[in-house]
Design an enzyme around this catalytic site. Structure first.
Site, PDB file in Angstrom:
ATOM      1  N   SER A 156      75.089  15.713  31.624  1.00 54.20           N
ATOM      2  CA  SER A 156      74.578  15.409  30.283  1.00 54.20           C
ATOM      3  C   SER A 156      75.672  14.707  29.491  1.00 54.20           C
ATOM      4  CB  SER A 156      74.184  16.694  29.554  1.00 54.20           C
ATOM      5  OG  SER A 156      73.958  16.430  28.179  1.00 54.20           O
ATOM      6  N   TYR A 169      76.712  25.063  27.076  1.00 55.41           N
ATOM      7  CA  TYR A 169      75.918  24.040  27.786  1.00 55.41           C
ATOM      8  C   TYR A 169      76.794  22.819  28.075  1.00 55.41           C
ATOM      9  CZ  TYR A 169      72.372  20.468  28.677  1.00 55.41           C
ATOM     10  OH  TYR A 169      71.638  19.456  29.242  1.00 55.41           O
TER      11      TYR A 169
HETATM   12  N1  LIG Z   1      65.965  16.707  28.360  1.00 55.31           N
HETATM   13  C1  LIG Z   1      67.162  16.375  27.885  1.00 55.31           C
HETATM   14  O1  LIG Z   1      67.323  15.977  26.721  1.00 55.31           O
HETATM   15  C2  LIG Z   1      68.357  16.456  28.799  1.00 55.31           C
HETATM   16  C3  LIG Z   1      69.528  15.810  28.388  1.00 55.31           C
HETATM   17  C4  LIG Z   1      70.657  15.878  29.215  1.00 55.31           C
HETATM   18  C5  LIG Z   1      70.586  16.558  30.419  1.00 55.31           C
HETATM   19  N2  LIG Z   1      69.427  17.181  30.791  1.00 55.31           N
HETATM   20  C6  LIG Z   1      69.440  17.920  32.059  1.00 55.31           C
HETATM   21  O2  LIG Z   1      68.359  17.496  32.868  1.00 55.31           O
HETATM   22  C7  LIG Z   1      68.000  18.546  33.768  1.00 55.31           C
HETATM   23  C8  LIG Z   1      66.502  18.733  33.733  1.00 55.31           C
HETATM   24  O3  LIG Z   1      66.142  19.160  32.440  1.00 55.31           O
HETATM   25  P1  LIG Z   1      64.757  18.813  31.748  1.00 55.31           P
HETATM   26  O4  LIG Z   1      65.062  18.186  30.463  1.00 55.31           O
HETATM   27  O5  LIG Z   1      63.831  18.150  32.692  1.00 55.31           O
HETATM   28  O6  LIG Z   1      64.290  20.316  31.435  1.00 55.31           O
HETATM   29  P2  LIG Z   1      62.913  21.074  31.609  1.00 55.31           P
HETATM   30  O7  LIG Z   1      61.777  20.160  31.290  1.00 55.31           O
HETATM   31  O8  LIG Z   1      63.061  22.342  30.849  1.00 55.31           O
HETATM   32  O9  LIG Z   1      62.880  21.374  33.172  1.00 55.31           O
HETATM   33  C9  LIG Z   1      63.831  22.226  33.743  1.00 55.31           C
HETATM   34  C10 LIG Z   1      63.460  22.456  35.200  1.00 55.31           C
HETATM   35  O10 LIG Z   1      64.373  23.402  35.750  1.00 55.31           O
HETATM   36  C11 LIG Z   1      63.637  24.486  36.301  1.00 55.31           C
HETATM   37  N3  LIG Z   1      64.356  25.735  36.143  1.00 55.31           N
HETATM   38  C12 LIG Z   1      64.762  26.305  34.978  1.00 55.31           C
HETATM   39  N4  LIG Z   1      65.351  27.488  35.220  1.00 55.31           N
HETATM   40  C13 LIG Z   1      65.304  27.661  36.565  1.00 55.31           C
HETATM   41  C14 LIG Z   1      65.739  28.690  37.430  1.00 55.31           C
HETATM   42  N5  LIG Z   1      66.325  29.816  36.962  1.00 55.31           N
HETATM   43  N6  LIG Z   1      65.536  28.547  38.756  1.00 55.31           N
HETATM   44  C15 LIG Z   1      64.920  27.445  39.244  1.00 55.31           C
HETATM   45  N7  LIG Z   1      64.507  26.437  38.474  1.00 55.31           N
HETATM   46  C16 LIG Z   1      64.687  26.549  37.146  1.00 55.31           C
HETATM   47  C17 LIG Z   1      62.316  24.500  35.552  1.00 55.31           C
HETATM   48  O11 LIG Z   1      61.273  25.023  36.355  1.00 55.31           O
HETATM   49  P3  LIG Z   1      60.669  26.526  36.309  1.00 55.31           P
HETATM   50  O12 LIG Z   1      60.614  26.938  34.887  1.00 55.31           O
HETATM   51  O13 LIG Z   1      59.345  26.342  36.972  1.00 55.31           O
HETATM   52  O14 LIG Z   1      61.613  27.320  37.132  1.00 55.31           O
HETATM   53  C18 LIG Z   1      62.060  23.017  35.361  1.00 55.31           C
HETATM   54  O15 LIG Z   1      61.447  22.473  36.498  1.00 55.31           O
HETATM   55  C19 LIG Z   1      68.804  19.772  33.323  1.00 55.31           C
HETATM   56  O16 LIG Z   1      69.917  19.941  34.166  1.00 55.31           O
HETATM   57  C20 LIG Z   1      69.245  19.410  31.908  1.00 55.31           C
HETATM   58  O17 LIG Z   1      70.420  20.074  31.532  1.00 55.31           O
HETATM   59  C21 LIG Z   1      68.318  17.131  30.022  1.00 55.31           C
END
Ligand SMILES: NC(=O)c1ccc[n+]([C@@H]2O[C@H](COP(=O)([O-])OP(=O)(O)OC[C@H]3O[C@@H](n4cnc5c(N)ncnc54)[C@H](OP(=O)(O)O)[C@@H]3O)[C@@H](O)[C@H]2O)c1
Length: 277
Positions: A156, A169
């Site tokens: 991130s 984070y």
């Molecule tokens: N969105 C942003 O603004 C942003 C910015 C920078 C970086 N990121 C990074 O991008 C990545 C994906 O995030 P996202 O934005 O797509 O978030 P999201 O929509 O909340 O999706 C997170 C995913 O991780 C899974 N997950 C969460 N806890 C888990 C656990 N304990 N075991 C297995 N799977 C788990 C969730 O599935 P289940 O709930 O089904 O387990 C879901 O598929 C993350 O690493 C996040 O830090 C996101």
């Protein structure tokens, strides 16, 4: 006759070499991980989807199987749970068809440090760092042995910016960046591509889980744009891909400044400003 016998093994070898590796994607039930699943399926890769929410992954898999015809397996696992995580590690270690790992599962935490529960902090660190490095470690020896493959770690922009006010984070994401850069140096010469992807605010459910209304943020990238940009970086084998950073020169200057310090770290005496004699 001799010519035909020589051609057949060549064709078979050609087919094996062009077979696309399967892609294991963590956090594939929604958000960035689900978008990666869609893109790799459309590129003709078989998939292994990992997350906790099986019904969401089943729905995604069913749609993609119908639309694209690839094979999709689903592994339900809480990556914070050591036993459930071990099944994913074993899959990465033993399934020789998997040649690409998308280490994407992650979470965030709302509030300021002193108000956060230490158990929530611990779970966050386990998911964003321990699980990520264990999965990378499960697949890396096999990829290095094969001399090919890829590990994509989703970090991130927060990992570069303590000013965003997300200390734990951000620290986990700084870990992801450092790990990726160091693994790129170690595994790159062995034929394994390692990419760190650094999104900034992207429209997914992660914000709602952390108690933030995504529409209050000044600028938000759509998830499809983010993943398409990340894959453009993947295709050109970038070590670090920062989709929201328009001025690449800023990253290059930052990285050059960091590298220019390295030769100064080996010193027998402290710097002048710390001398008390
Ligand atoms: N969105 C942003 O603004 C942003 C910015 C920078 C970086 N990121 C990074 O991008 C990545 C994906 O995030 P996202 O934005 O797509 O978030 P999201 O929509 O909340 O999706 C997170 C995913 O991780 C899974 N997950 C969460 N806890 C888990 C656990 N304990 N075991 C297995 N799977 C788990 C969730 O599935 P289940 O709930 O089904 O387990 C879901 O598929 C993350 O690493 C996040 O830090 C996101």
């Amino acid at each position: 006759m001799t010519i035909i016998m020589n051609i057949v093994p060549m064709l078979e070898k050609g087919n094996a070499m062009t077979a696309k590796p399967s892609v294991l994607i963590t956090g594939a039930s929604t958000g960035i991980g689900a978008a990666y699943a869609e893109r790799f399926a459309r590129r003709g890769h078989d998939l292994v989807l990992v997350a906790r929410n099986t019904s969401r992954m089943e729905a995604l898999a069913e749609r993609l199987r119908g639309e694209v015809g690839v094979t999709i397996h689903i592994v339900a696992a809480d990556l914070v749970d050591p036993q459930e995580r071990a099944t994913v590690e074993a899959r990465l270690r033993d399934d020789a068809r998997i040649g690409i790992l998308i280490n994407n599962a992650g979470a965030s935490l709302g509030g300021v440090f002193i108000d956060q529960s230490v158990d929530d902090i611990d779970r966050l660190v386990q998911l964003n760092t321990t699980a990520l490095v264990r999965l990378a470690h499960a697949i890396a020896p096999r990829l290095a042995q094969a001399g090919e493959g890829a590990i994509v770690n989703i970090g991130s922009a927060v990992g570069l910016a303590p000013e965003y006010g997300m200390p734990v984070y951000g620290a986990t994401k700084a870990f992801v960046l450092h790990l990726s850069q160091a693994l790129s140096l170690q595994l790159g010469p062995r034929g394994v591509y390692v990419q760190a992807v650094l999104p900034a605010a992207t429209r997914t459910e992660i914000w709602g889980h952390a108690g933030v209304d995504v529409d209050t943020l000044p600028a938000v990238m759509e998830v499809d744009d983010l993943v398409d940009a990340a894959l453009a970086g993947f295709d050109r084998r970038e070590a670090v891909t920062i989709p929201p950073l328009h001025d690449l020169g800023q990253w290059e200057a930052f990285d050059a400044a960091r590298q220019s310090m390295i030769s100064g770290f080996g010193q027998s005496r402290p710097a002048e400003r710390y001398r008390t004699d």
